[in-house]
Motif scaffolding. Structure first.
Motif, mmCIF file in Angstrom:
data_model
loop_
_atom_site.group_PDB
_atom_site.id
_atom_site.type_symbol
_atom_site.label_atom_id
_atom_site.label_comp_id
_atom_site.label_asym_id
_atom_site.label_seq_id
_atom_site.Cartn_x
_atom_site.Cartn_y
_atom_site.Cartn_z
ATOM 1 N N LEU A 66 -8.261 -6.540 -0.744
ATOM 2 C CA LEU A 66 -6.758 -5.839 -0.741
ATOM 3 C C LEU A 66 -6.898 -4.324 -0.844
ATOM 4 O O LEU A 66 -6.326 -3.727 -0.154
ATOM 5 C CB LEU A 66 -5.903 -6.344 -1.859
ATOM 6 N N VAL A 67 -7.946 -4.061 -1.631
ATOM 7 C CA VAL A 67 -8.078 -2.455 -1.847
ATOM 8 C C VAL A 67 -8.610 -1.711 -0.619
ATOM 9 O O VAL A 67 -8.392 -0.771 -0.261
ATOM 10 C CB VAL A 67 -9.179 -2.279 -3.040
ATOM 11 N N GLY A 68 -9.377 -2.699 0.054
ATOM 12 C CA GLY A 68 -9.968 -2.043 1.413
ATOM 13 C C GLY A 68 -8.943 -1.818 2.273
ATOM 14 O O GLY A 68 -8.738 -0.740 3.007
ATOM 15 N N GLU A 69 -7.789 -3.037 2.395
ATOM 16 C CA GLU A 69 -6.599 -2.695 3.168
ATOM 17 C C GLU A 69 -5.845 -1.534 2.953
ATOM 18 O O GLU A 69 -5.263 -0.937 3.687
ATOM 19 C CB GLU A 69 -6.000 -4.128 3.459
ATOM 20 N N TYR A 70 -5.517 -1.454 1.654
ATOM 21 C CA TYR A 70 -4.788 -0.320 1.210
ATOM 22 C C TYR A 70 -5.408 1.002 1.747
ATOM 23 O O TYR A 70 -4.599 2.028 1.995
ATOM 24 C CB TYR A 70 -4.570 -0.292 -0.254
ATOM 25 N N GLY A 71 -6.783 1.240 1.369
ATOM 26 C CA GLY A 71 -7.489 2.210 2.035
ATOM 27 C C GLY A 71 -7.257 2.375 3.528
ATOM 28 O O GLY A 71 -7.151 3.618 3.856
ATOM 29 N N LYS A 72 -7.323 1.449 4.225
ATOM 30 C CA LYS A 72 -7.260 1.719 5.590
ATOM 31 C C LYS A 72 -5.755 2.148 5.910
ATOM 32 O O LYS A 72 -5.585 2.881 6.865
ATOM 33 C CB LYS A 72 -7.564 0.294 6.564
ATOM 34 N N GLU A 97 3.467 3.580 14.841
ATOM 35 C CA GLU A 97 2.505 3.500 13.968
ATOM 36 C C GLU A 97 2.812 3.544 12.464
ATOM 37 O O GLU A 97 2.384 2.718 11.544
ATOM 38 C CB GLU A 97 1.389 4.304 14.241
ATOM 39 N N ILE A 98 3.804 4.627 12.179
ATOM 40 C CA ILE A 98 4.255 4.914 11.035
ATOM 41 C C ILE A 98 4.909 3.473 10.425
ATOM 42 O O ILE A 98 4.730 2.821 9.388
ATOM 43 C CB ILE A 98 5.351 5.834 10.816
ATOM 44 N N HIS A 99 5.822 2.925 11.381
ATOM 45 C CA HIS A 99 6.550 1.713 11.087
ATOM 46 C C HIS A 99 5.649 0.519 10.672
ATOM 47 O O HIS A 99 5.737 -0.300 9.803
ATOM 48 C CB HIS A 99 7.665 1.332 12.048
ATOM 49 N N GLN A 100 4.513 0.363 11.479
ATOM 50 C CA GLN A 100 3.428 -0.745 11.396
ATOM 51 C C GLN A 100 2.641 -0.670 9.931
ATOM 52 O O GLN A 100 2.582 -1.559 9.308
ATOM 53 C CB GLN A 100 2.512 -0.478 12.404
ATOM 54 N N CYS A 101 2.284 0.880 9.524
ATOM 55 C CA CYS A 101 1.856 1.134 8.443
ATOM 56 C C CYS A 101 2.868 0.553 7.123
ATOM 57 O O CYS A 101 2.268 -0.097 6.197
ATOM 58 C CB CYS A 101 1.502 2.598 8.157
ATOM 59 N N PHE A 106 4.054 -3.568 2.927
ATOM 60 C CA PHE A 106 5.041 -4.711 2.160
ATOM 61 C C PHE A 106 4.432 -5.920 2.341
ATOM 62 O O PHE A 106 4.706 -6.763 1.636
ATOM 63 C CB PHE A 106 6.354 -4.548 3.214
ATOM 64 N N LYS A 107 3.713 -6.290 3.521
ATOM 65 C CA LYS A 107 2.883 -7.388 3.530
ATOM 66 C C LYS A 107 1.881 -7.588 2.454
ATOM 67 O O LYS A 107 1.708 -8.761 1.685
ATOM 68 C CB LYS A 107 1.906 -7.892 4.689
#
Length: 123
Positions: A66-72, A97-101, A106-107
């Motif tokens: 999760l920390v890795g995903e938050y970093g990306k 891209e902003i909406h995807q981030c 939220f996921k």
């Protein structure tokens, strides 16, 4: 007799079931202090501070992921901010891209809340 009546004016009764070990421990501790069982329990209620210890158990592999995903996601958002701050033009691709981030954030938030469970300790 008058002194005893004043000292034992406890109008409420509470019954408690104890194991043999617990009762023996209660008797030993009360005897060491030279007081009755009841007086010992009252002293514990009034004088003893009970500390609530909450143990947090976490799956480190999941947390690292999760920390890795938050970093990306944070890196992507920083790149987008840099693009706009250096005079970049708005485009549909950048907005997507902003909406995807934001959707990814939220996921991940939902995953973290599921991992943490409720505040009452359930998982």
């Amino acid at each position: 007799m008058e002194n005893r009546k004043k000292r034992t004016n406890y109008p409420h009764f509470i019954g408690v079931r104890l194991s043999d070990f617990e009762l023996d421990r209660l008797d030993q501790n009360a005897k060491l202090l030279g007081i009755s069982r009841s007086e010992y329990v009252r002293k514990l209620l009034i004088e003893k501070e009970i500390k609530n210890h909450i143990e947090i158990v976490a799956d480190m592999d999941d947390l690292k992921k999760l920390v890795g995903e938050y970093g990306k996601i944070g890196s992507n958002l920083n790149q987008i901010a840099k693009y706009f701050n250096t005079g970049g033009m708005r485009s549909l691709a950048i907005e997507d891209e902003i909406h995807q981030c934001i959707a990814d954030l939220f996921k991940l938030r939902k995953k973290v809340l599921e991992m943490a469970g409720d505040t009452d300790g359930s998982s």
